[in-house]
Write a protein that holds these residues in place. Structure first.
Motif, PDB file in Angstrom:
ATOM      1  N   ARG A 121       0.829  -1.208   0.000  1.00 35.99           N
ATOM      2  CA  ARG A 121       0.000   0.000   0.000  1.00 35.99           C
ATOM      3  C   ARG A 121       0.863   1.256   0.000  1.00 35.99           C
ATOM      4  O   ARG A 121       0.566   2.236  -0.699  1.00 35.99           O
ATOM      5  CB  ARG A 121      -0.913   0.001   1.221  1.00 35.99           C
ATOM      6  CG  ARG A 121      -1.735   1.264   1.383  1.00 35.99           C
ATOM      7  CD  ARG A 121      -2.433   1.304   2.739  1.00 35.99           C
ATOM      8  NE  ARG A 121      -3.131   2.569   2.949  1.00 35.99           N
ATOM      9  CZ  ARG A 121      -2.564   3.683   3.398  1.00 35.99           C
ATOM     10  NH1 ARG A 121      -1.267   3.701   3.684  1.00 35.99           N
ATOM     11  NH2 ARG A 121      -3.272   4.785   3.553  1.00 35.99           N
ATOM     12  N   THR A 166      -5.467 -10.232  -6.410  1.00 34.52           N
ATOM     13  CA  THR A 166      -6.529  -9.215  -6.472  1.00 34.52           C
ATOM     14  C   THR A 166      -5.960  -7.809  -6.630  1.00 34.52           C
ATOM     15  O   THR A 166      -6.477  -7.005  -7.424  1.00 34.52           O
ATOM     16  CB  THR A 166      -7.408  -9.285  -5.213  1.00 34.52           C
ATOM     17  OG1 THR A 166      -6.585  -9.258  -4.039  1.00 34.52           O
ATOM     18  CG2 THR A 166      -8.234 -10.557  -5.194  1.00 34.52           C
ATOM     19  N   THR A 167      -4.883  -7.508  -5.918  1.00 31.13           N
ATOM     20  CA  THR A 167      -4.278  -6.173  -6.048  1.00 31.13           C
ATOM     21  C   THR A 167      -3.691  -5.980  -7.442  1.00 31.13           C
ATOM     22  O   THR A 167      -3.770  -4.879  -8.008  1.00 31.13           O
ATOM     23  CB  THR A 167      -3.201  -5.970  -4.971  1.00 31.13           C
ATOM     24  OG1 THR A 167      -3.764  -6.214  -3.689  1.00 31.13           O
ATOM     25  CG2 THR A 167      -2.644  -4.553  -5.020  1.00 31.13           C
ATOM     26  N   ARG A 169      -4.875  -6.868 -10.148  1.00 30.70           N
ATOM     27  CA  ARG A 169      -5.936  -6.476 -11.072  1.00 30.70           C
ATOM     28  C   ARG A 169      -6.371  -5.022 -10.864  1.00 30.70           C
ATOM     29  O   ARG A 169      -7.030  -4.432 -11.722  1.00 30.70           O
ATOM     30  CB  ARG A 169      -7.126  -7.425 -10.926  1.00 30.70           C
ATOM     31  CG  ARG A 169      -6.755  -8.862 -11.276  1.00 30.70           C
ATOM     32  CD  ARG A 169      -7.928  -9.798 -11.206  1.00 30.70           C
ATOM     33  NE  ARG A 169      -8.859  -9.564 -12.308  1.00 30.70           N
ATOM     34  CZ  ARG A 169      -9.996 -10.240 -12.472  1.00 30.70           C
ATOM     35  NH1 ARG A 169     -10.336 -11.172 -11.595  1.00 30.70           N
ATOM     36  NH2 ARG A 169     -10.792  -9.982 -13.483  1.00 30.70           N
ATOM     37  N   GLN A 170      -6.003  -4.440  -9.720  1.00 29.34           N
ATOM     38  CA  GLN A 170      -6.274  -3.020  -9.484  1.00 29.34           C
ATOM     39  C   GLN A 170      -5.189  -2.126 -10.075  1.00 29.34           C
ATOM     40  O   GLN A 170      -5.478  -1.003 -10.490  1.00 29.34           O
ATOM     41  CB  GLN A 170      -6.388  -2.744  -7.988  1.00 29.34           C
ATOM     42  CG  GLN A 170      -7.614  -3.311  -7.315  1.00 29.34           C
ATOM     43  CD  GLN A 170      -7.733  -2.856  -5.868  1.00 29.34           C
ATOM     44  OE1 GLN A 170      -6.824  -2.244  -5.312  1.00 29.34           O
ATOM     45  NE2 GLN A 170      -8.874  -3.143  -5.245  1.00 29.34           N
ATOM     46  N   VAL A 171      -3.934  -2.598 -10.069  1.00 27.71           N
ATOM     47  CA  VAL A 171      -2.827  -1.682 -10.348  1.00 27.71           C
ATOM     48  C   VAL A 171      -2.246  -1.790 -11.748  1.00 27.71           C
ATOM     49  O   VAL A 171      -1.448  -0.932 -12.153  1.00 27.71           O
ATOM     50  CB  VAL A 171      -1.701  -1.860  -9.300  1.00 27.71           C
ATOM     51  CG1 VAL A 171      -2.222  -1.619  -7.893  1.00 27.71           C
ATOM     52  CG2 VAL A 171      -1.034  -3.230  -9.400  1.00 27.71           C
ATOM     53  N   LYS A 173      -3.439  -1.119 -14.494  1.00 29.11           N
ATOM     54  CA  LYS A 173      -3.791   0.040 -15.329  1.00 29.11           C
ATOM     55  C   LYS A 173      -2.865   1.228 -15.088  1.00 29.11           C
ATOM     56  O   LYS A 173      -2.845   2.177 -15.875  1.00 29.11           O
ATOM     57  CB  LYS A 173      -5.240   0.445 -15.080  1.00 29.11           C
ATOM     58  CG  LYS A 173      -5.565   0.896 -13.669  1.00 29.11           C
ATOM     59  CD  LYS A 173      -7.045   1.253 -13.535  1.00 29.11           C
ATOM     60  CE  LYS A 173      -7.435   1.611 -12.111  1.00 29.11           C
ATOM     61  NZ  LYS A 173      -7.471   0.423 -11.240  1.00 29.11           N
TER      62      LYS A 173
END
Length: 242
Positions: A121, A166-167, A169-171, A173
């Motif tokens: 994070r 999961t993270t 797939r957030q980052v 981009k």
């Protein structure tokens, strides 16, 4: 060796021994500067003296919340940027659950899960602002099937493997790649809790991996073209299933 990481800055937690140290050595050989993060001050300073200016020592006990929160600001103060973050620090609790000490369970889950989440994070804003970055997390073969001799440790790695996927797939981009390396038993201090007869049997049967072999895989992950993400590498000794 090709200097594929020339001009890059990496940071490795738990970098003073085992997989972390092997990863540090591989990244140095590939041309990176490396921030070596570990709580063992004597080991950190000895490695920094041996390796020279390319190693930036940072002594932190990541289980200290205040010190943990200062990790990224100190990395950026010392190195100016961060291109690669290898979340490697971890601990091991094996054996029957009924025999595990509650304090040991808390410390292991805190380091293996909570600290990794907080560290990642904290590095993300810098990487997002730059539009690039690589995050590698040391997981385990134990994250991929239930290992009956280590339920606490295996559970921590199942959790962190979910976090990585999961993270990621957030980052992606933001130009950030994220993946896990999941080795089987590696010859490191983490095996100190193994029963002596089990460890000897594994050594004799060729059922252990060298830390340098894990580092080779990490370097492979980091040196793919930016359009390619190695999401998860599961690696195990060929004789593991004997």
């Amino acid at each position: 060796m090709s200097k594929a990481l020339a001009g890059k800055v990496a940071a490795i937690t738990g970098g003073a021994s085992g997989i972390g140290l092997a990863s540090l050595e591989a990244m140095l050989a590939a041309g990176a500067r490396v921030v070596l993060i570990d709580r063992d001050e004597a080991a950190v300073m000895a490695i920094a003296e041996q390796q020279g200016d390319a190693v930036i020592p940072l002594v932190i006990d990541l289980l200290d919340p205040q010190r943990c929160a200062q990790m990224v600001p100190q990395i950026l103060e010392k190195a100016g940027q961060l291109d690669i973050f290898h979340a490697n620090a971890g601990m091991y609790v094996g054996g029957d659950l009924v025999d595990a000490e509650p304090d040991a369970i808390d410390r292991m889950l805190n380091l293996n899960i909570n600290v990794v989440m907080k560290n990642v994070r904290d590095v993300l804003p810098h990487m997002i602002a730059r539009g690039t970055g690589d995050i590698i997390v040391t997981s385990s073969l134990a994250a991929h099937f239930p290992t009956p001799w280590e339920p606490v440790y295996a559970s921590s790695k199942w959790a962190i493997d979910c976090f990585v996927q999961t993270t990621r797939r957030q980052v992606f981009k933001h130009g950030i790649r994220m993946g896990a390396v999941s080795p089987g038993p590696v010859i490191t201090a983490l095996l100190a809790d193994w029963p002596a007869e089990k460890l000897q049997e594994a050594k004799e049967s060729g059922s252990l991996i060298e830390a340098s072999e894990v580092a080779d895989v990490i370097l492979f992950m980091l040196t793919r073209p930016r359009g390619v993400t190695i999401r998860d590498v599961v690696m195990l000794p060929t004789n593991f299933d004997l």
